[in-house]
Scaffold this motif. Structure first.
Motif, PDB file in Angstrom:
ATOM      1  N   GLN A   1     -26.130  -7.250  80.591  1.00  0.00           N
ATOM      2  CA  GLN A   1     -27.368  -7.152  79.599  1.00  0.00           C
ATOM      3  C   GLN A   1     -28.858  -6.975  80.567  1.00  0.00           C
ATOM      4  O   GLN A   1     -29.540  -6.257  80.182  1.00  0.00           O
ATOM      5  CB  GLN A   1     -27.804  -8.309  78.757  1.00  0.00           C
ATOM      6  N   THR A   2     -28.514  -7.820  81.716  1.00  0.00           N
ATOM      7  CA  THR A   2     -29.903  -7.749  82.710  1.00  0.00           C
ATOM      8  C   THR A   2     -29.816  -6.286  83.241  1.00  0.00           C
ATOM      9  O   THR A   2     -30.946  -5.857  83.315  1.00  0.00           O
ATOM     10  CB  THR A   2     -29.629  -8.745  83.602  1.00  0.00           C
ATOM     11  N   ILE A   3     -28.554  -5.847  83.667  1.00  0.00           N
ATOM     12  CA  ILE A   3     -28.543  -4.554  84.306  1.00  0.00           C
ATOM     13  C   ILE A   3     -29.069  -3.514  83.489  1.00  0.00           C
ATOM     14  O   ILE A   3     -29.753  -2.505  83.959  1.00  0.00           O
ATOM     15  CB  ILE A   3     -27.200  -4.307  84.548  1.00  0.00           C
ATOM     16  N   ILE A   4     -28.871  -3.413  81.977  1.00  0.00           N
ATOM     17  CA  ILE A   4     -29.130  -2.322  81.196  1.00  0.00           C
ATOM     18  C   ILE A   4     -30.714  -2.802  80.580  1.00  0.00           C
ATOM     19  O   ILE A   4     -31.053  -2.151  79.522  1.00  0.00           O
ATOM     20  CB  ILE A   4     -28.176  -2.030  79.905  1.00  0.00           C
ATOM     21  N   SER A   5     -31.347  -3.768  81.385  1.00  0.00           N
ATOM     22  CA  SER A   5     -32.704  -4.207  81.033  1.00  0.00           C
ATOM     23  C   SER A   5     -32.912  -4.715  79.614  1.00  0.00           C
ATOM     24  O   SER A   5     -33.993  -4.662  78.969  1.00  0.00           O
ATOM     25  CB  SER A   5     -33.661  -2.862  81.319  1.00  0.00           C
ATOM     26  N   ASN A   6     -31.952  -5.382  79.107  1.00  0.00           N
ATOM     27  CA  ASN A   6     -32.047  -6.018  77.855  1.00  0.00           C
ATOM     28  C   ASN A   6     -32.230  -7.314  78.021  1.00  0.00           C
ATOM     29  O   ASN A   6     -31.170  -8.373  77.914  1.00  0.00           O
ATOM     30  CB  ASN A   6     -30.682  -5.685  76.941  1.00  0.00           C
ATOM     31  N   TYR A   7     -33.287  -7.864  78.598  1.00  0.00           N
ATOM     32  CA  TYR A   7     -33.819  -9.019  79.087  1.00  0.00           C
ATOM     33  C   TYR A   7     -33.554 -10.392  78.001  1.00  0.00           C
ATOM     34  O   TYR A   7     -33.065 -11.358  78.434  1.00  0.00           O
ATOM     35  CB  TYR A   7     -34.940  -9.143  79.831  1.00  0.00           C
ATOM     36  N   LYS A   8     -34.192 -10.120  76.845  1.00  0.00           N
ATOM     37  CA  LYS A   8     -34.134 -11.105  75.770  1.00  0.00           C
ATOM     38  C   LYS A   8     -32.791 -11.566  75.326  1.00  0.00           C
ATOM     39  O   LYS A   8     -32.560 -12.463  74.967  1.00  0.00           O
ATOM     40  CB  LYS A   8     -34.971 -10.623  74.343  1.00  0.00           C
ATOM     41  N   GLU A   9     -31.869 -10.453  75.390  1.00  0.00           N
ATOM     42  CA  GLU A   9     -30.392 -10.613  74.808  1.00  0.00           C
ATOM     43  C   GLU A   9     -29.973 -11.372  76.035  1.00  0.00           C
ATOM     44  O   GLU A   9     -28.934 -12.471  75.649  1.00  0.00           O
ATOM     45  CB  GLU A   9     -29.694  -9.638  74.544  1.00  0.00           C
ATOM     46  N   SER A  10     -30.166 -11.266  77.266  1.00  0.00           N
ATOM     47  CA  SER A  10     -29.341 -11.928  78.428  1.00  0.00           C
ATOM     48  C   SER A  10     -29.860 -13.099  78.508  1.00  0.00           C
ATOM     49  O   SER A  10     -28.876 -13.904  78.869  1.00  0.00           O
ATOM     50  CB  SER A  10     -29.739 -10.968  79.833  1.00  0.00           C
ATOM     51  N   ILE A  11     -30.956 -13.674  78.206  1.00  0.00           N
ATOM     52  CA  ILE A  11     -31.458 -15.140  78.088  1.00  0.00           C
ATOM     53  C   ILE A  11     -30.633 -15.823  76.941  1.00  0.00           C
ATOM     54  O   ILE A  11     -30.071 -17.143  77.472  1.00  0.00           O
ATOM     55  CB  ILE A  11     -32.902 -15.179  77.866  1.00  0.00           C
ATOM     56  N   ILE A  12     -30.129 -15.187  76.008  1.00  0.00           N
ATOM     57  CA  ILE A  12     -29.345 -15.886  74.901  1.00  0.00           C
ATOM     58  C   ILE A  12     -27.995 -16.312  75.455  1.00  0.00           C
ATOM     59  O   ILE A  12     -27.606 -17.198  75.434  1.00  0.00           O
ATOM     60  CB  ILE A  12     -29.554 -15.160  73.643  1.00  0.00           C
ATOM     61  N   LEU A  13     -27.401 -15.165  75.955  1.00  0.00           N
ATOM     62  CA  LEU A  13     -26.110 -15.426  76.641  1.00  0.00           C
ATOM     63  C   LEU A  13     -26.253 -16.414  77.727  1.00  0.00           C
ATOM     64  O   LEU A  13     -25.278 -17.217  78.046  1.00  0.00           O
ATOM     65  CB  LEU A  13     -25.529 -13.968  77.065  1.00  0.00           C
ATOM     66  N   TYR A  14     -27.111 -16.247  78.640  1.00  0.00           N
ATOM     67  CA  TYR A  14     -27.236 -17.213  79.751  1.00  0.00           C
ATOM     68  C   TYR A  14     -27.346 -18.658  79.198  1.00  0.00           C
ATOM     69  O   TYR A  14     -26.744 -19.823  79.740  1.00  0.00           O
ATOM     70  CB  TYR A  14     -28.239 -17.047  80.646  1.00  0.00           C
ATOM     71  N   LYS A  15     -28.127 -18.910  78.049  1.00  0.00           N
ATOM     72  CA  LYS A  15     -28.171 -20.377  77.520  1.00  0.00           C
ATOM     73  C   LYS A  15     -26.940 -20.774  76.901  1.00  0.00           C
ATOM     74  O   LYS A  15     -26.544 -21.872  77.049  1.00  0.00           O
ATOM     75  CB  LYS A  15     -29.356 -20.359  76.594  1.00  0.00           C
ATOM     76  N   LYS A  16     -26.020 -19.809  76.361  1.00  0.00           N
ATOM     77  CA  LYS A  16     -24.786 -20.248  75.896  1.00  0.00           C
ATOM     78  C   LYS A  16     -23.847 -20.709  77.140  1.00  0.00           C
ATOM     79  O   LYS A  16     -23.383 -21.456  76.911  1.00  0.00           O
ATOM     80  CB  LYS A  16     -24.149 -18.961  75.281  1.00  0.00           C
TER      81      LYS A  16
END
Length: 696
Positions: A89-104
């Motif tokens: 998600q970070t690579i495709i610049s979807n940073y808010k979604e990436s934060i949710i996944l990193y928290k999981k």
């Protein structure tokens, strides 16, 4: 019958063995897939492999026949799958979604004490916040990542987090802290012979010297990083270093050198399809042509960079190219086109809160509207630039919020003090009740024993009585020690927010608001609120990091500085052996002694006033030695002034601190020592307090 039973047992054991074999195969499969994902460069391939890994983990994770170690392994891979999804998600610049996944990923890793995974998840959350332009959140998560990296005791993990902390502190303008973090990381990477880490850290230090305008130093570190990237065949990192080197040459007006480096970078970018990096290269080429007044060439490069940054959503560089295009059209007297690009850049800077860019584009818009004779708009944008140039300005709503927060925290602290007092009373009553029960029980036992065995076991009864008395004495000593510790903690808590200090600080801030510099007043109000919050945060803790104690001392001394106008200064020094982010001491230990130095030593002195605080380890490295030195009037004169004022006030703060230290220190008795500082004429010219704190 026996044969049937034996055959059944054989089948049962075979079934268990086959299940165990299947689990081992599944874990081996997870390990191999994870290794493939780590080595695969194409995200379209490794994200599919990650989905396959997640499917295997989910098929096995809830099986009832798993051992604890097997379940832990599957959960570890489950955490990694979330981490990989976040990276995609970070690579495709979807940073808010990436934060949710990193928290999981972090939550899963935390549940099994997989500290390396925790640190990695927090690092990636911080990086996503950095991409979103939220530097404060980025710093918070990098600090949390360091805590878990230290818990993992993995030097590679620790080193990478230190590099990240250096990066964000540099972005926030904390150059000294940034260099400290990066030098620590550099030392670890050199020890581990980690080329990737060495390259990244050299690059990070180059950026720091770049911002400090030490361009020769920054070139040295960028070139070090470039050589490592070439040696390891990492072409992406080569391009990043080439762009940075070109940027230095541009600043130094070495335009031909800068162009040569950028053309080399663009060739590598084209080969590997590094679109984002090529955008930065074109932006720098545009800057070079702009400096050479070749506006048409500059525009071509800016338009190429613009197209890339718009797709990548790189708002920082996108706004810079818009501003440059507006400048070019303004210089060519194409005012309408200049206005269009300037307004687009301005709105982008406002959304993303880029203060320096807002100032620049506002100044340009003011010039554009002046040329158009739209003087009202010209004045409006001139005022925007002027207000931002004045740095932090007074914000009434923010001030009200700070006061409300302070009031809330003060009320919360009072409630805590009351609760502590109530707990103490309950503990005392409970202790007394237990003593009474123990005494009654002892009397009953002694009576029974005396009655039953007096004739035959007289000697034995005497021994038992002695043992019982000894235990009672020990119990009383323990209770007394606990009571003293509680009283000492309460005294220290009461002394932490000295009413005179609060009154003096708020009076000084009020004077600044009414008659002085409101910017300084607002800054000091922030210091006061921060100090209050920190004191409330640490008061319930048994020990805190030395860096936190130093931070509280610094904020406190900044507030005290207002009382002395310009003739007061302070200094806080750490010996090289002291690690402020590792060593811990009891909270608010040093501040009362510093307050005494100011109140009794410096307040009555004319001329230059100074307090110096030194932290060092003793030779055995078992104690932290803190010395508080002032150039005040000395203890003798201070006692005379105190006697004249006929006050019966006792320093509960330092007394309670000494009591706390006597309880805290197990291997030394002289925890606090006072010395007069005497000059060559045998005159007392100050006081030194030596505080010895045992490292637990």
């Amino acid at each position: 019958m026996k044969k049937i039973v034996l055959f059944a047992l054989f089948i049962f054991n075979l079934n268990l063995y086959s299940q165990s074999l299947v689990k081992n195969v599944e874990l081996l499969l997870c390990k191999n897939l994870n290794s493939k994902i780590e080595n695969e460069q194409d995200e379209s391939i490794w994200i599919k492999q990650n989905q396959e890994l997640k499917k295997i983990v989910l098929a096995n994770i809830n099986k009832s026949n798993l051992s604890q170690s097997e379940k832990k392994e599957f959960l570890k891979y489950y955490s990694i799958t979330y981490l990989n999804e976040g990276a995609y998600q970070t690579i495709i610049s979807n940073y808010k979604e990436s934060i949710i996944l990193y928290k999981k990923s972090f939550t899963t890793a935390r549940s099994i004490n997989y500290y390396e995974g925790c640190a990695s998840s927090l690092q990636n959350i911080a990086t996503s916040f950095d991409y979103l332009g939220k530097a404060d959140s980025c710093l918070v998560y990098f600090k949390k990542a360091l805590q878990f990296a230290n818990k993992s005791k993995d030097e590679s993990t620790i080193a990478y987090v230190l590099t990240d902390l250096g990066y964000i502190n540099n972005n926030l303008g904390n150059s000294k802290i940034a260099i400290d973090y990066n030098l620590k990381a550099l030392k670890l990477f050199a020890k581990l012979k980690d080329d990737e880490g060495l390259e990244r850290t050299n690059f990070a230090i180059g950026r720091i010297f770049d911002q400090l305008k030490e361009y020769n130093k920054s070139l040295e570190y960028y070139n070090n990083a470039l050589q490592i990237a070439i040696r390891t065949n990492n072409e992406q990192r080569q391009c990043l270093n080439l762009n940075s080197i070109a940027s230095i040459y541009l600043i130094q007006k070495k335009f031909s050198k800068a162009k040569s480096v950028l053309y080399k970078c663009l060739l590598v970018c084209k080969k590997n399809k590094y679109e984002s990096i090529s955008g930065v290269s074109h932006n720098l080429l545009g800057d070079i042509e702009f400096e050479l007044n070749k506006f048409e060439e500059a525009k071509k490069n800016y338009f190429i960079a613009n197209a890339i940054f718009k797709i990548d959503k790189n708002n920082f560089f996108y706004s810079k190219t818009l501003y440059k295009l507006a400048q070019i059209y303004y210089s060519e007297n194409q005012i309408k086109t200049a206005e269009k690009y300037a307004l687009e850049g301005y709105h982008l800077c406002i959304i993303n809160k880029y203060p320096s860019e807002i100032i620049a584009v506002s100044e340009l818009l003011s010039k554009i509207y002046t040329k158009q004779k739209k003087f009202e708009f010209a004045l409006e944008y001139k005022n925007i630039a002027s207000k931002l140039s004045d740095s932090i300005y007074y914000d009434e709503n923010k001030n009200i919020a700070l006061k409300a927060e302070f009031k809330y925290n003060s009320n919360l602290k009072e409630a805590q003090i009351k609760a502590l007092s109530q707990q103490k009373k309950i503990a005392t009553l409970e202790s007394q009740r237990q003593k009474n029960i123990a005494l009654i029980l002892a009397i009953v036992i002694i009576s029974i024993l005396f009655t039953s065995y007096f004739l035959f076991h007289r000697y034995k009864i005497k021994q038992q009585n002695k043992l019982l008395k000894s235990r009672l004495i020990e119990a009383e000593k323990t209770i007394e020690a606990e009571k003293k510790a509680t009283e000492s903690e309460l005294k220290a808590l009461k002394s932490q927010m000295n009413p005179h200090f609060i009154f003096n600080a708020l009076s000084g801030i009020q004077d600044q608001f009414m008659f002085g510099d409101k910017v300084i007043a607002n800054e000091q109000m922030g210091n006061f609120t921060y100090l209050t919050r920190q004191i409330l945060n640490v008061s319930g803790k048994k020990k805190i990091l030395l860096s936190t104690e130093i931070e509280i001392l610094s904020k406190y001394l900044e507030l005290e500085k207002m009382r002395f106008k310009t003739d007061f200064e302070y200094e806080i020094n750490l010996d090289g052996n002291v690690d402020e982010d590792y060593h811990e001491i009891p909270p608010m230990l040093i501040q009362p002694f510093v307050e005494n130095s100011i109140k009794h030593g410096l307040l009555h002195k004319s001329g230059s006033k100074k307090v110096t605080i030194n932290f060092e380890l003793d030779l055995s490295e078992q104690f932290i030695i803190c010395t508080v030195i002032d150039n005040g009037i000395g203890r003798k004169k201070s006692a005379e002034i105190k006697a004249k004022n006929e006050t019966n006030h006792q320093s509960f703060s330092t007394l309670s601190i000494e009591q706390r230290l006597n309880i805290w220190n197990k291997n030394t008795k002289n925890a606090v020592e006072y010395f007069d500082i005497i000059d060559t004429d045998e005159e007392i010219v100050g006081t030194k307090v030596r505080i010895t704190v045992e490292i637990h």
